[in-house]
Design a protein around this motif. Structure first.
Motif, PDB file in Angstrom:
ATOM      1  N   LEU A   1       0.825  -1.202   0.000  1.00 53.48           N
ATOM      2  CA  LEU A   1       0.000   0.000   0.000  1.00 53.48           C
ATOM      3  C   LEU A   1       0.856   1.247   0.000  1.00 53.48           C
ATOM      4  N   ALA A   2       0.320   2.259  -0.617  1.00 57.28           N
ATOM      5  CA  ALA A   2       0.878   3.590  -0.420  1.00 57.28           C
ATOM      6  C   ALA A   2       0.062   4.240   0.682  1.00 57.28           C
ATOM      7  N   THR A   3       0.598   5.259   1.266  1.00 60.04           N
ATOM      8  CA  THR A   3      -0.113   5.869   2.370  1.00 60.04           C
ATOM      9  C   THR A   3      -0.168   7.375   2.187  1.00 60.04           C
ATOM     10  N   HIS A   4      -1.070   7.964   2.934  1.00 60.55           N
ATOM     11  CA  HIS A   4      -1.162   9.417   2.898  1.00 60.55           C
ATOM     12  C   HIS A   4      -0.196  10.006   3.918  1.00 60.55           C
ATOM     13  N   THR A   5      -0.233   9.458   5.104  1.00 60.94           N
ATOM     14  CA  THR A   5       0.610   9.922   6.192  1.00 60.94           C
ATOM     15  C   THR A   5       0.886   8.741   7.103  1.00 60.94           C
ATOM     16  N   VAL A   6       2.056   8.702   7.662  1.00 62.06           N
ATOM     17  CA  VAL A   6       2.337   7.718   8.696  1.00 62.06           C
ATOM     18  C   VAL A   6       2.450   8.469  10.008  1.00 62.06           C
ATOM     19  N   LEU A   7       1.875   7.901  11.041  1.00 69.35           N
ATOM     20  CA  LEU A   7       1.887   8.595  12.322  1.00 69.35           C
ATOM     21  C   LEU A   7       2.915   7.970  13.249  1.00 69.35           C
ATOM     22  N   ALA A   8       3.214   8.696  14.300  1.00 68.85           N
ATOM     23  CA  ALA A   8       4.326   8.297  15.156  1.00 68.85           C
ATOM     24  C   ALA A   8       4.105   6.959  15.842  1.00 68.85           C
ATOM     25  N   ASN A   9       2.863   6.538  16.001  1.00 67.60           N
ATOM     26  CA  ASN A   9       2.616   5.269  16.688  1.00 67.60           C
ATOM     27  C   ASN A   9       2.705   4.083  15.752  1.00 67.60           C
ATOM     28  N   GLY A  10       2.988   4.333  14.473  1.00 66.51           N
ATOM     29  CA  GLY A  10       3.051   3.246  13.514  1.00 66.51           C
ATOM     30  C   GLY A  10       1.747   3.037  12.784  1.00 66.51           C
ATOM     31  N   GLY A  11       0.739   3.778  13.168  1.00 64.21           N
ATOM     32  CA  GLY A  11      -0.511   3.741  12.420  1.00 64.21           C
ATOM     33  C   GLY A  11      -0.386   4.632  11.204  1.00 64.21           C
ATOM     34  N   LEU A  12      -1.406   4.647  10.388  1.00 63.03           N
ATOM     35  CA  LEU A  12      -1.293   5.499   9.216  1.00 63.03           C
ATOM     36  C   LEU A  12      -2.660   5.982   8.771  1.00 63.03           C
ATOM     37  N   VAL A  13      -2.613   7.000   7.948  1.00 62.55           N
ATOM     38  CA  VAL A  13      -3.820   7.524   7.332  1.00 62.55           C
ATOM     39  C   VAL A  13      -3.660   7.294   5.837  1.00 62.55           C
ATOM     40  N   ALA A  14      -4.587   6.531   5.259  1.00 67.99           N
ATOM     41  CA  ALA A  14      -4.483   6.235   3.833  1.00 67.99           C
ATOM     42  C   ALA A  14      -5.841   6.471   3.189  1.00 67.99           C
ATOM     43  N   ALA A  15      -5.861   6.385   1.892  1.00 73.98           N
ATOM     44  CA  ALA A  15      -7.088   6.641   1.157  1.00 73.98           C
ATOM     45  C   ALA A  15      -8.218   5.762   1.672  1.00 73.98           C
ATOM     46  N   ALA A  16      -9.405   6.316   1.726  1.00 76.50           N
ATOM     47  CA  ALA A  16     -10.564   5.558   2.194  1.00 76.50           C
ATOM     48  C   ALA A  16     -10.669   4.276   1.383  1.00 76.50           C
ATOM     49  N   GLY A  17     -10.936   3.196   2.080  1.00 72.02           N
ATOM     50  CA  GLY A  17     -10.989   1.905   1.411  1.00 72.02           C
ATOM     51  C   GLY A  17      -9.777   1.070   1.777  1.00 72.02           C
ATOM     52  N   ALA A  18      -8.688   1.751   2.149  1.00 67.31           N
ATOM     53  CA  ALA A  18      -7.498   1.015   2.587  1.00 67.31           C
ATOM     54  C   ALA A  18      -7.816   0.237   3.860  1.00 67.31           C
ATOM     55  N   GLY A  19      -8.709   0.791   4.661  1.00 65.49           N
ATOM     56  CA  GLY A  19      -9.112   0.101   5.884  1.00 65.49           C
ATOM     57  C   GLY A  19      -9.741  -1.255   5.574  1.00 65.49           C
ATOM     58  N   ASN A  20     -10.573  -1.277   4.539  1.00 70.86           N
ATOM     59  CA  ASN A  20     -11.181  -2.541   4.123  1.00 70.86           C
ATOM     60  C   ASN A  20     -10.112  -3.550   3.734  1.00 70.86           C
ATOM     61  N   ILE A  21      -9.145  -3.064   2.973  1.00 69.59           N
ATOM     62  CA  ILE A  21      -8.117  -3.966   2.452  1.00 69.59           C
ATOM     63  C   ILE A  21      -7.264  -4.506   3.586  1.00 69.59           C
ATOM     64  N   VAL A  22      -6.840  -3.597   4.454  1.00 71.81           N
ATOM     65  CA  VAL A  22      -5.915  -4.003   5.503  1.00 71.81           C
ATOM     66  C   VAL A  22      -6.592  -4.952   6.482  1.00 71.81           C
ATOM     67  N   LYS A  23      -7.848  -4.691   6.780  1.00 68.70           N
ATOM     68  CA  LYS A  23      -8.579  -5.596   7.679  1.00 68.70           C
ATOM     69  C   LYS A  23      -8.769  -6.950   7.028  1.00 68.70           C
ATOM     70  N   ALA A  24      -9.146  -6.926   5.769  1.00 70.30           N
ATOM     71  CA  ALA A  24      -9.333  -8.203   5.076  1.00 70.30           C
ATOM     72  C   ALA A  24      -8.020  -8.962   5.043  1.00 70.30           C
ATOM     73  N   ALA A  25      -6.932  -8.237   4.871  1.00 74.18           N
ATOM     74  CA  ALA A  25      -5.623  -8.891   4.862  1.00 74.18           C
ATOM     75  C   ALA A  25      -5.334  -9.508   6.227  1.00 74.18           C
ATOM     76  N   LYS A  26      -5.675  -8.790   7.270  1.00 70.26           N
ATOM     77  CA  LYS A  26      -5.448  -9.309   8.618  1.00 70.26           C
ATOM     78  C   LYS A  26      -6.244 -10.598   8.820  1.00 70.26           C
ATOM     79  N   VAL A  27      -7.500 -10.558   8.388  1.00 70.69           N
ATOM     80  CA  VAL A  27      -8.368 -11.712   8.553  1.00 70.69           C
ATOM     81  C   VAL A  27      -7.809 -12.921   7.799  1.00 70.69           C
ATOM     82  N   HIS A  28      -7.205 -12.655   6.659  1.00 68.54           N
ATOM     83  CA  HIS A  28      -6.648 -13.742   5.854  1.00 68.54           C
ATOM     84  C   HIS A  28      -5.171 -13.969   6.120  1.00 68.54           C
TER      85      HIS A  28
END
Lengths: 495, 495
Positions: B376-403
């Motif tokens: 993934l590309a990201t919009h911003t990475v935050l200091a805690n290791g989280g990130l802000v990315a284009a809407a929909g990235a949340g769906n992808i990343v969660k689905a990836a976690k599940v799989h």
């Protein structure tokens, strides 16, 4: 492009869709019964059709045979028949369509719904034919996504070109409505098919030397089913109802006179529609709507006639709640859903599926429709459903699936790849302004090796994401799907 | 002022041209306007614009000492950030320039005060080339000594000495750490709560403990004296204000360092791409999302040596157009020739022999079971290791976690923000609802609420790996890179 197709036609699915089956079915019945009433006119149309086409009949028969052969073979052969419409069959189309229109109007009499739908089908078909026709070549093997290679059947049929002549006009119309998503959704398609089959049965005459029970299924019904399958792969609910209908036909004693047998069959279909769909819908909507508490925010994805009914039932019962409708490319079914909800006065929000994580965080309850419930408890539904359910699971928001038992299947599924439906890929490229931009995209897509577009229609939601399945037999956990199937089986045997 | 050239939409090249011909104040004004109107979008372009502007501000600044310069940069930074508060890179670049100035000024003080000054100066201003940064960092101050048993969250704000800032620097890193003897081990660590609230800038306790950092300017803050941490910092020889550092002593060096930041911004994609072969194996199925030059470069680099399949998710509605242009033409929509310094022209992945499958965002869950890796590309990475990315990235990343599919995030260090996400909703920008539903649709406009979030916040636990131009890092390690590039005094730019 689908998009433009959808919006003008949007009232249609609601006519056909059993949004209010008690009213919708009679509405649908209207033309059909009219057709039955003019039962002489049924054969009439059939007689009229060959008469009109007598010149082209031979040619057409041959073409039909060819088409059947081709269909039996691989789909590599499909580009030719689709390319044809551009040239030579242009005349044929013009010949055929009037026939269909005449047939429709004759059989339908003044009842307008079918006529309208047939007409708009033509309109949309013309639109869709003119656009996807150049897109047909990309459906070649190189444009197929390897993982889904097993799912690519023949290219979807968008015309009534070369349709076998036994196919009833109402089935022709329905088939085209299905292939252009005008009749979309498992329930709507199932109801539409059964209604069409009623007119098929009504206009059926058993040939000399055979019996209805033997001939109808094998020789008259199967071409209709094949045609529908060619337009779009049939849904689980359609498969279940076809099985039911075949059972009914086989049960008929050969000694029963034909008119009575036909009447019995039509009555059986009506009962089936009533028991398994319209009454079931009411029961489910009532049971499910009782689970909506005042002030809650309900989330739903795409469009389900049953969820819509549930929400409307809750609204009519005086519960005040908000709805968030999530929607996705390329069908945008949720748009219709959101409009219907908003029209009923329910405060409605509408978001794309990319906003799923935001939407689920705000929701108290998730209502989902189903295409089918698999025997292992998994939910087979519009692609994107699993994403919503996954987020709901993560946020501990209960997911409630509304599903009539007619959609239950003894098939099992683990992933969304083994069993699915691959829709024409160019639908995904359609939204870009149409016209030259779209043409350019299609061209690039066709010409670029290694560039593939995948448009699957369903996904499988793991059973653990679903907290409750509301059926007409009660509200159950997804693990009880096989139990419902057992009930159904015993009921079937009892019948 | 931008209206003067309203024939063409003002964008980054327009701004850069204006920067050459206009005074500083109008330029600041212009950039704030462009950012406000989102005419300069995407982190990369914002970072470039901000850095160019800051360089100009630096060059034109006529103050007496370094402190005045710091104040000036801060005030410019505040204006820019106010224009586009969720485009973190703007703040990042401002903070990096501030940290630079501090470094250089500190170096100047040490240079005049200390005998070890040569080493200190070198270390401060030139340290930290490419991936050496973290190695060297660990050499400089042993983590065991300075970070005893603390979570990464708190460490982000620990008052350790901060490294220098030019990762793209061509100067080989120094083998010797700077001022090795000046550090004293931190005797007491502040409590977690204190550290966390510190950044939110409101907690009074934080002021007591870290008063130094909440009031970062020229400081005479007496409360800070209580803090053992602060004492250690002071004893480590960090000067608290730079009033005695004459501007002329540092200006040239600062300008040079800022130019290096610009170099870094231009080469960051190539640097990240160097790691491509370490992460992509043959025949892999890689899923990616949004149109990103960084990801394109990465995949293209890998494609030179390996064959794999890319599933490119089309995010409707915001990312859709640029994704399609990237897949079909190889360049994102914002791609601007004038800014692209790569020698070879950009080409689509398919041209490199890669199979690219475009899918709609709803189909992510359905396909995830077959995906080997999500990049993934990201919009911003935050200091805690989280990130802000284009809407929909949340769906992808969660689905990836599940799989259980690994998620790799590519991000230049410039996207790494020292901001800690306390309120996730605050990070999300909501976009034009008109792209979800056309305003021309009366029914929708009047009755529906349509939402269009542009970003998703993704928690660190959903990310497996970050690849920056410094190398690959676990999300838990990002705090360290934050510390290397920013000064804690600058985390909060408010007065």
């Amino acid at each position: 492009m689908e998009n433009t197709n959808m919006s003008p036609s949007s009232p249609l699915p609601s006519i056909v869709a059993p949004t209010a089956p008690d009213s919708a079915i009679p509405a649908r019945d209207g033309p059909m019964q009219a057709a039955a009433a003019n039962s002489p006119s049924g054969p009439d149309t059939q007689a009229a059709a060959p008469k009109k086409l007598s010149g082209a009949e031979l040619k057409k028969l041959k073409q039909a045979e060819k088409a059947a052969k081709r269909a039996a073979k691989k789909s590599e052969a499909t580009p030719p028949p689709i390319q044809q419409p551009g040239e030579q069959p242009g005349k044929q189309k013009r010949q055929l369509q009037p026939q269909q229109e005449h047939g429709g109007s004759k059989s339908a009499g003044q009842a307008s719904s079918l006529k309208i739908s047939a007409k708009s089908t033509q309109a949309s078909r013309r639109a869709s034919v003119s656009a996807p026709a150049p897109a047909a070549p990309p459906s070649g093997p190189k444009k197929r996504v390897g993982l889904f290679g097993h799912l690519y059947g023949n290219a979807r049929r968008h015309t009534i070109e070369n349709a076998p002549k036994e196919v009833h006009p109402s089935v022709l119309a329905l088939g085209l409505q299905m292939s252009s998503y005008e009749v979309c959704g498992s329930t709507a398609r199932c109801v539409g098919m059964l209604q069409a089959f009623k007119s098929v049965i009504k206009s059926y005459t058993t040939p000399q030397g055979t019996s209805l029970a033997r001939h109808l299924t094998a020789h008259h019904l199967s071409p209709q089913i094949e045609f529908l399958k060619a337009c779009r792969p049939i849904s689980i609910s359609m498969g279940n109802s076809i099985r039911f209908l075949k059972d009914q036909i086989i049960k008929i004693d050969p000694s029963v006179p034909e008119p009575i047998a036909k009447r019995t069959l039509v009555a059986a279909i009506d009962t089936f529609l009533h028991e398994r769909i319209s009454a079931a819908d009411t029961v489910i909507a009532q049971a499910a709507s009782a689970r909506i508490l005042p002030g809650e925010t309900i989330l739903t994805f795409a469009k389900s006639s049953l969820v819509l009914k549930t929400l409307l039932a809750a609204h009519n019962a005086g519960t005040s709640f908000n709805v968030i409708v999530l929607d996705s490319k390329p069908l945008f079914e949720g748009r219709r859903m959101a409009k219907d909800l908003a029209a009923a006065g329910i405060p409605t929000q509408y978001m794309p599926i990319s906003a799923a994580s935001h939407a689920v965080a705000e929701a108290n309850r998730i209502f989902l429709g189903a295409h089918a419930m698999m025997a292992n408890g998994r939910l087979f539904s519009r692609v994107g459903t699993a994403i919503v359910a996954m987020h709901a699971h993560e946020h501990d928001v209960p997911v409630i699936v509304c599903c009539q038992s007619v959609k239950f299947t003894d098939r099992v599924a683990l992933d969304s790849i083994v069993g699915n439906e691959v829709a024409p890929a160019d639908e995904l490229l359609g939204y870009i302004g149409g016209g030259p931009a779209r043409e350019q995209l299609l061209k690039t897509w066709t010409e670029t090796p290694g560039l593939q577009v995948l448009n699957i229609l369903y996904d499988v939601t793991p059973a653990e994401y679903v907290k409750l399945v509301v059926t007409e037999y009660g509200s159950l956990p997804p693990s009880s799907v096989p139990a419902v199937l057992r009930i159904l089986e015993t009921a079937q045997l009892g019948m | 002022m931008p209206g003067a050239m309203n024939s063409a939409t003002p964008d980054l090249p327009y701004f850069l041209k204006a920067l050459k011909s206009r005074d500083v104040e109008p330029c600041i004004e212009l950039l704030a306007d462009l950012l406000k109107r989102r005419q300069i979008r995407t982190p990369r372009l914002c970072a470039l614009a901000t850095t160019h502007l800051l360089r100009r501000v630096l060059a034109d600044f006529r103050g007496a000492n370094a402190d005045e310069l710091l104040l000036r940069i801060r005030s410019v930074g505040r204006r820019l950030i106010a224009a586009t508060p969720r485009e973190m890179v703007v703040g990042n670049m401002v903070r990096r320039v501030l940290a630079l100035i501090r470094e250089v000024a500190e170096g100047a003080i040490l240079g005049s005060d200390r005998s070890v000054s040569d080493e200190g100066l070198d270390g401060d201003s030139e340290r930290d080339g490419d991936s050496e940064a973290e190695k060297q960092e660990s050499r400089n101050h042993s983590p065991v000594r300075h970070r005893p048993n603390l979570s990464s969250g708190i460490s982000t704000f620990s008052p350790l000495k901060h490294g220098a800032t030019e990762p793209a620097s061509m100067v080989p890193p120094k083998a010797e750490g700077e001022l090795p003897g000046t550090y004293t081990p931190l005797p007491i660590r502040p409590s977690l709560q204190t550290a966390l609230t510190q950044v939110s800038t409101i907690a009074p306790t934080a002021q007591q403990m870290f008063g130094l950092f909440t009031q970062p300017e020229i400081d005479d803050d007496p409360s800070g004296v209580d803090s053992p941490a602060l004492q250690s910092v002071k004893s480590s020889g960090r000067p608290e204000n730079f009033t005695e550092v004459p501007l002329k002593d540092i200006k040239a060096e600062v300008l040079e360092s800022v130019r290096e930041i610009l170099d870094e911004l231009e080469s960051v994609d190539q640097e990240i791409a160097l790691y491509a072969l370490d992460h992509i194996h043959a025949d892999e199925i890689i899923l990616t999302y949004t149109a990103s030059l960084t990801v394109q470069n990465f995949l293209l680099t890998a494609a030179r040596k390996r064959k794999f399949t890319v599933i490119h998710v089309e995010g409707y509605p915001n990312e859709s157009a640029s994704t399609v242009t990237t897949i079909f033409g190889g360049r994102p929509q914002e791609f601007n020739e004038e800014l692209e310094l790569a020698d070879e022209p950009f080409k689509p992945l398919t041209a490199a022999g890669i199979t690219v499958i475009m899918i709609p965002d709803a189909a992510v869950f359905a396909l995830m079971s077959r995906v080997n890796k999500v990049i993934l590309a990201t919009h911003t990475v935050l200091a805690n290791g989280g990130l802000v990315a284009a809407a929909g990235a949340g769906n992808i990343v969660k689905a990836a976690k599940v799989h259980q599919t690994p998620v790799v995030v590519l991000s230049g260090v410039y996207k790494l923000s020292p901001i800690y996400p306390f309120d996730n909703d605050e990070l999300i920008e909501w976009g034009d609802a008109g792209v979800v539903e056309r305003y021309s649709d009366q029914e929708i406009v009047q009755k529906l609420k349509v939402f269009n979030p542009l970003y998703d916040y993704i928690t660190p636990d959903l990310i497996d790996l970050y690849i920056t131009n410094l190398g690959g890092h676990a999300p838990s390690y990002l705090y360290k890179i934050v510390m290397d590039h920013y000064d804690i005094k600058d985390v909060n730019l408010e007065d």
